[in-house]
Design an enzyme around this catalytic site. Sequence first.
Site, short mmCIF file in Angstrom:
data_model
loop_
_atom_site.label_atom_id
_atom_site.label_comp_id
_atom_site.label_asym_id
_atom_site.label_seq_id
_atom_site.Cartn_x
_atom_site.Cartn_y
_atom_site.Cartn_z
N GLU A 494 0.80 -1.24 0.00
CA GLU A 494 0.00 0.00 0.00
C GLU A 494 0.83 1.29 0.00
OE1 GLU A 494 -2.95 -0.20 3.13
OE2 GLU A 494 -3.44 -2.27 2.66
N ASP A 499 -4.45 7.27 3.60
CA ASP A 499 -5.33 6.94 4.71
C ASP A 499 -6.33 5.92 4.18
OD1 ASP A 499 -6.90 7.90 7.35
OD2 ASP A 499 -8.33 7.72 5.71
N ARG A 525 -3.89 14.28 18.56
CA ARG A 525 -4.19 13.60 17.31
C ARG A 525 -5.54 14.05 16.77
NH1 ARG A 525 -3.06 8.89 14.15
NH2 ARG A 525 -4.94 8.01 13.27
N TRP A 571 -16.26 6.34 9.54
CA TRP A 571 -15.15 7.29 9.68
C TRP A 571 -15.32 8.51 8.77
CZ3 TRP A 571 -10.45 3.41 10.22
CH2 TRP A 571 -10.48 2.88 11.52
N HIS A 679 -14.92 -0.27 22.91
CA HIS A 679 -15.72 -0.82 24.01
C HIS A 679 -16.15 -2.23 23.66
CE1 HIS A 679 -16.32 2.51 26.72
NE2 HIS A 679 -16.61 3.31 25.73
N CYS A 681 -16.15 -5.32 25.35
CA CYS A 681 -15.92 -6.27 26.44
C CYS A 681 -16.29 -7.63 25.86
CB CYS A 681 -16.75 -5.92 27.66
SG CYS A 681 -18.49 -6.22 27.45
N HIS A 690 -21.75 -14.14 16.43
CA HIS A 690 -22.71 -14.74 15.49
C HIS A 690 -22.93 -13.83 14.28
CE1 HIS A 690 -23.23 -18.11 18.10
NE2 HIS A 690 -23.39 -17.27 19.12
N HIS A 733 2.03 -3.03 17.45
CA HIS A 733 2.01 -1.67 18.00
C HIS A 733 3.17 -1.40 18.94
CE1 HIS A 733 -2.08 -2.73 16.75
NE2 HIS A 733 -2.00 -1.56 16.19
N CYS A 765 -1.95 -6.47 12.74
CA CYS A 765 -2.39 -5.26 12.04
C CYS A 765 -1.38 -4.92 10.96
CB CYS A 765 -2.53 -4.11 13.04
SG CYS A 765 -3.61 -2.79 12.42
#
Length: 797
Positions: A494, A499, A525, A571, A679, A681, A690, A733, A765
Amino acid sequence: MIQKMASHIVGYPRMGPKRELKFALESFWDKKSSAEDLQKVAADLRSSIWKQMSDAGIKYIPSNTFSYYDQVLDATSMLGAVPPRYGWNGGEIGFDTYFSMARGNASVPAMEMTKWFDTNYHFIVPELGPDVNFSYASHKAVDEYKEAKALGVNTVPVLIGPVSYLLLSKPAKGVEKTFSLLSLLPKILPIYKEVISELKAAGASWIQFDEPTLVLDLDSHKLQAFTAAYDDLESTLSGLNVLIETYFADLTAEAYKTLIGLKGVTAYGLDLVRGAQTLDLVKSNFPKGKYLFAGVVDGRNIWANDLAASFSTLKELEAVVGKENLVVSTSCSLLHTAVDLVNETKLDDEIKSWLAFAAQKVVEVNALAKALAGQKDEAFFSANAAAQASRKSSPRVTNEAVQKAAAALKGSDHRRATNVSARLDAQQKKLNLPILPTTTIGSFPQTLELRRVRREFKANKISEDDYIKAIKEEIKKVVDLQEELDIDVLVHGEPERNDMVEYFGEQLSGFAFTVNGWVQSYGSRCVKPPIIYGDVSRPKPMTVFWSSTAQSMTARPMKGMLTGPVTILNWSFVRNDQPRFETCYQIALAIKDEVEDLEKAGINVIQIDEAALREGLPLRKSEHAFYLKWAVHSFRITNCGVQDTTQVCILLHFFHVVKAFVSAHPLIGVVFIQQIHTHMCYSNFNDIIHSIIDMDADVITIENSRSDEKLLSVFREGVKYGAGIGPGVYDIHSPRIPSTEEIADRINKMLAVLETNILWVNPDCGLKTRKYAEVKPALNNMVAAAKLLRTQLASAK
């Protein structure tokens, strides 16, 4: 002297119209400027914002919505809730401690970040437990109130409400996960009382508590905490007007009842854009003599308000709450929109007339307040009505062919003709891959030289021929490296992409791009979301040239790399004149065209990245099923037309790290990892597994290396998953290079719950932010681990 009408702004962007705060922060962190330099930039920004609102005629102007990093971290500082690892010894919290909590330092990591409700902003999560010694340790709220007052602006100081603060926190490391955060309420309220008393002494007449958690699914115990907190604060709040501000969704009937029953409260702020059903609650029961701060101007998008429609809503409300008690407001803080349309030099006048950034929304709020007071600016309302009409009728917005194609989607669920196990057999015959096949996620390191080439091409400083030659050379380098490492399924790296959303948006019709439409994501950021203003279509192939060029350089399979429709949607600033799912279906059709063209060009493996699938999940559980249904359907649309032999992979992010900072300690060379968790969890992951299976991809790749145990427990608990899966065998990361043994150990843990023939071996990633000095040995060890296990598995037969 401007007469101030009943108008209010919940909060305002901090970064500045041209990201002045971002550059001042980064200069300070890099030790290129002093604390005083940073404070001067911040003071100038605050002063200009207060003056701008005052000049526009806003009556209730917020203070303490500015932040050097994050408003929740500011509340943590106010309460002195500094985790012990930062070595804070009391006293007023300064930049050293504050930024160490935000970003980490040479010896300790940063506090965790997570998404602020369902926005793309991220906050620093407080780490609390029974042993935290709270103390009044940051006088920022009072200082900023006094600062504005000295400038002649009497503001409404804003504090994160005590209950929302606790509900947004997490138990600190070593504290039982079952610890009740709300049990800390009696410990933090005394500090809130100190702050309130100081604000009163300084001359404040209003105070705003942001209690956005009231819009979540809360049980009676949590709702009771609001009642208890404001009962306790009532005597301290006496003599002040108190506004409780909620935003981002409807209130349930129970939450609304709790809100209007709070003691010592004068006014209620409600989001009437995303919480339209709350209107019915207001109409059926609004307490006499209280103020309603009506959030009719959308704080989360960039569209001009439909002033006539808002005025009509306000007139209805006026009849319910009384003329004197109605205040026009924004739906939430304007933090979530771009700063000022004046700085957009490249948008054409027609599209510009449809937009309003934060500065324009302030003017809209005041125009509506003046209209309610009988001083309607007819020229302003007429221009707004003309812009609304132009947007509805513009041929740029509506594309009949796209509308027709989207309408034709109804009635089919767009599944591929054969089931996944038959497809995997067909693909294996064609691709002939070993067990535990190796691949990477898409991007390879973006060197300074590569960024320079792209920048110069964009600025017309090099020719298209030179640009294509440079990019081809980069692709050849990446392909050769992967072959040398003996990776099984290759990527082109790439190098041509800036972006993952903007690259596609620039090639799709219906998208516009800003020059300065920056929105804070976290800290310094910022992101610049594309604007989807019209029907979306793909005028010509977007990635086929580069993917087929790369495939011509190798006999191994080359992956086509695309961003999925749900991520492009989530986004972007999305048009508000049709349901979000309709726009998503249009993007899905455009990506479907690209998938089919890649297949025709001989690309047999196509990866579709849905990094933001989770980000669009509504705040309310009752709305999850509908969202997941159309989001999953959109993904299936993209690849329903390919042959069985074409392998479709999906990349999903559940544990999301956006950026690794190199600190301002270049000599030590420490990298601070700033974590961002969506978020997700794992009970939620269980709920949505599923839906993921229902996407019917051939291979699913999950950015999850830091929490693989939690992910694998889902499969251990009996979820049957028949498609290929690549859970990510090492964390990209961090600059750390994992050993062959470490990676092999992780693969073995995966093999304990997953079938050998479905497991893929890959990093978690893309490698865009890493250096080649880290990437080469890490990938080398990854391939060696896969080969080691293949040998072991073969000898165990």
